[in-house]
Design a protein around this motif. Sequence first.
Motif, mmCIF file in Angstrom:
data_model
loop_
_atom_site.group_PDB
_atom_site.id
_atom_site.type_symbol
_atom_site.label_atom_id
_atom_site.label_comp_id
_atom_site.label_asym_id
_atom_site.label_seq_id
_atom_site.Cartn_x
_atom_site.Cartn_y
_atom_site.Cartn_z
ATOM 1 N N ARG A 157 -7.062 -18.573 9.418
ATOM 2 C CA ARG A 157 -7.285 -17.132 9.536
ATOM 3 C C ARG A 157 -7.498 -16.562 8.140
ATOM 4 O O ARG A 157 -6.760 -16.901 7.208
ATOM 5 N N ASP A 158 -8.516 -15.699 8.001
ATOM 6 C CA ASP A 158 -8.852 -15.110 6.702
ATOM 7 C C ASP A 158 -8.304 -13.691 6.581
ATOM 8 O O ASP A 158 -8.340 -12.911 7.536
ATOM 9 N N PHE A 159 -7.824 -13.383 5.380
ATOM 10 C CA PHE A 159 -7.364 -12.034 5.051
ATOM 11 C C PHE A 159 -8.152 -11.562 3.830
ATOM 12 O O PHE A 159 -8.050 -12.164 2.763
ATOM 13 N N HIS A 160 -8.943 -10.501 4.001
ATOM 14 C CA HIS A 160 -9.711 -9.950 2.888
ATOM 15 C C HIS A 160 -8.859 -8.852 2.246
ATOM 16 O O HIS A 160 -8.693 -7.768 2.817
ATOM 17 N N LEU A 161 -8.320 -9.154 1.076
ATOM 18 C CA LEU A 161 -7.421 -8.217 0.400
ATOM 19 C C LEU A 161 -8.207 -7.375 -0.601
ATOM 20 O O LEU A 161 -8.848 -7.912 -1.510
ATOM 21 N N ILE A 162 -8.162 -6.067 -0.411
ATOM 22 C CA ILE A 162 -8.848 -5.132 -1.307
ATOM 23 C C ILE A 162 -7.787 -4.279 -1.999
ATOM 24 O O ILE A 162 -7.066 -3.506 -1.355
ATOM 25 N N VAL A 163 -7.677 -4.456 -3.317
ATOM 26 C CA VAL A 163 -6.680 -3.718 -4.098
ATOM 27 C C VAL A 163 -7.329 -2.436 -4.623
ATOM 28 O O VAL A 163 -8.313 -2.485 -5.360
ATOM 29 N N GLU A 164 -6.776 -1.305 -4.223
ATOM 30 C CA GLU A 164 -7.343 -0.013 -4.598
ATOM 31 C C GLU A 164 -6.596 0.585 -5.790
ATOM 32 O O GLU A 164 -5.451 0.216 -6.071
ATOM 33 N N ASP A 165 -7.264 1.519 -6.474
ATOM 34 C CA ASP A 165 -6.652 2.169 -7.639
ATOM 35 C C ASP A 165 -5.354 2.862 -7.241
ATOM 36 O O ASP A 165 -5.232 3.417 -6.143
ATOM 37 N N LYS A 166 -4.426 2.826 -8.176
ATOM 38 C CA LYS A 166 -3.151 3.494 -7.940
ATOM 39 C C LYS A 166 -3.368 4.999 -7.897
ATOM 40 O O LYS A 166 -4.042 5.568 -8.751
ATOM 41 N N LYS A 167 -2.816 5.633 -6.881
ATOM 42 C CA LYS A 167 -2.986 7.076 -6.749
ATOM 43 C C LYS A 167 -2.077 7.794 -7.740
ATOM 44 O O LYS A 167 -0.923 7.408 -7.916
ATOM 45 N N PRO A 168 -2.594 8.854 -8.403
ATOM 46 C CA PRO A 168 -1.762 9.587 -9.373
ATOM 47 C C PRO A 168 -0.584 10.254 -8.667
ATOM 48 O O PRO A 168 -0.724 10.813 -7.586
ATOM 49 N N VAL A 169 0.562 10.170 -9.300
ATOM 50 C CA VAL A 169 1.767 10.774 -8.742
ATOM 51 C C VAL A 169 2.177 11.945 -9.634
ATOM 52 O O VAL A 169 2.358 11.783 -10.839
ATOM 53 N N PHE A 170 2.292 13.125 -9.037
ATOM 54 C CA PHE A 170 2.704 14.297 -9.807
ATOM 55 C C PHE A 170 4.216 14.276 -9.988
ATOM 56 O O PHE A 170 4.951 14.132 -9.009
ATOM 57 N N PRO A 171 4.694 14.452 -11.245
ATOM 58 C CA PRO A 171 6.148 14.480 -11.464
ATOM 59 C C PRO A 171 6.789 15.619 -10.682
ATOM 60 O O PRO A 171 6.246 16.723 -10.612
#
Length: 223
Positions: free
Chosen positions: A179-193
């Motif tokens: 079984r194949d898993f296509h892993l797509i790593v996306e940019d980290k979303k900015p977190v407001f303090p």
Amino acid sequence: GLELSVNDHAADFTLPTEPGPAISLSCLVHNSSRAEELLWYRGDGRVGLKDGNRVNISNICISPVNESDNGVTFTCKLARDKSVQVSVTLDVQFPPQLSGEETLHVEEEKDVTLTCNSKSNPQAQSTWHKDNHSLTLQQSRHELYQTSEVFQLSIRKVQKSDNGTYTCVVQSSLGKGTRDFHLIVEDKKPVFPKEAVIAAAVVVIITILFGIVARKDTFFKVW
């Protein structure tokens, strides 16, 4: 003395088989001069028998045999003395059943777990590949988990370099599944303090209050 046999076995036994073809089990009474009633059980449940198929000899048919029958025990018993019995346990052998693919989107620095669910008999072993090469496991970031039916790969704090196609290979002596898993790593979303959000809210509230006070001031001046 009186005894029973199932498919010529006088003692409990295991019957290797495979999914598909029907299996016949024949129970026979030995060393008895009278008519003996026989009973069949599947696990703890009694099997219904037609008249003419329960005295001195009794046959049952399992059709079709499937994977869920693996490990199931059928027992023939003497009706008047249930301690006289013979059991047969089905050993249904089949290769790993695994196929398909899925795509996972994961934010950078988050954890992700890839899961393969696959039954097989005999029990299979799993290996993991990335982009058609054996996956090099990093002790601090990769973790494997395996039971008889579940095969998992966990990746901690994914990075852009983790992008790619991961393949779960489950293999036994009877064959293999993938079984194949296509892993797509996306940019980290900015977190407001949190402090900045609170400060901004305070500024808005103070501004509104000053606006209300200013309006009241003007109102009184007009009058």
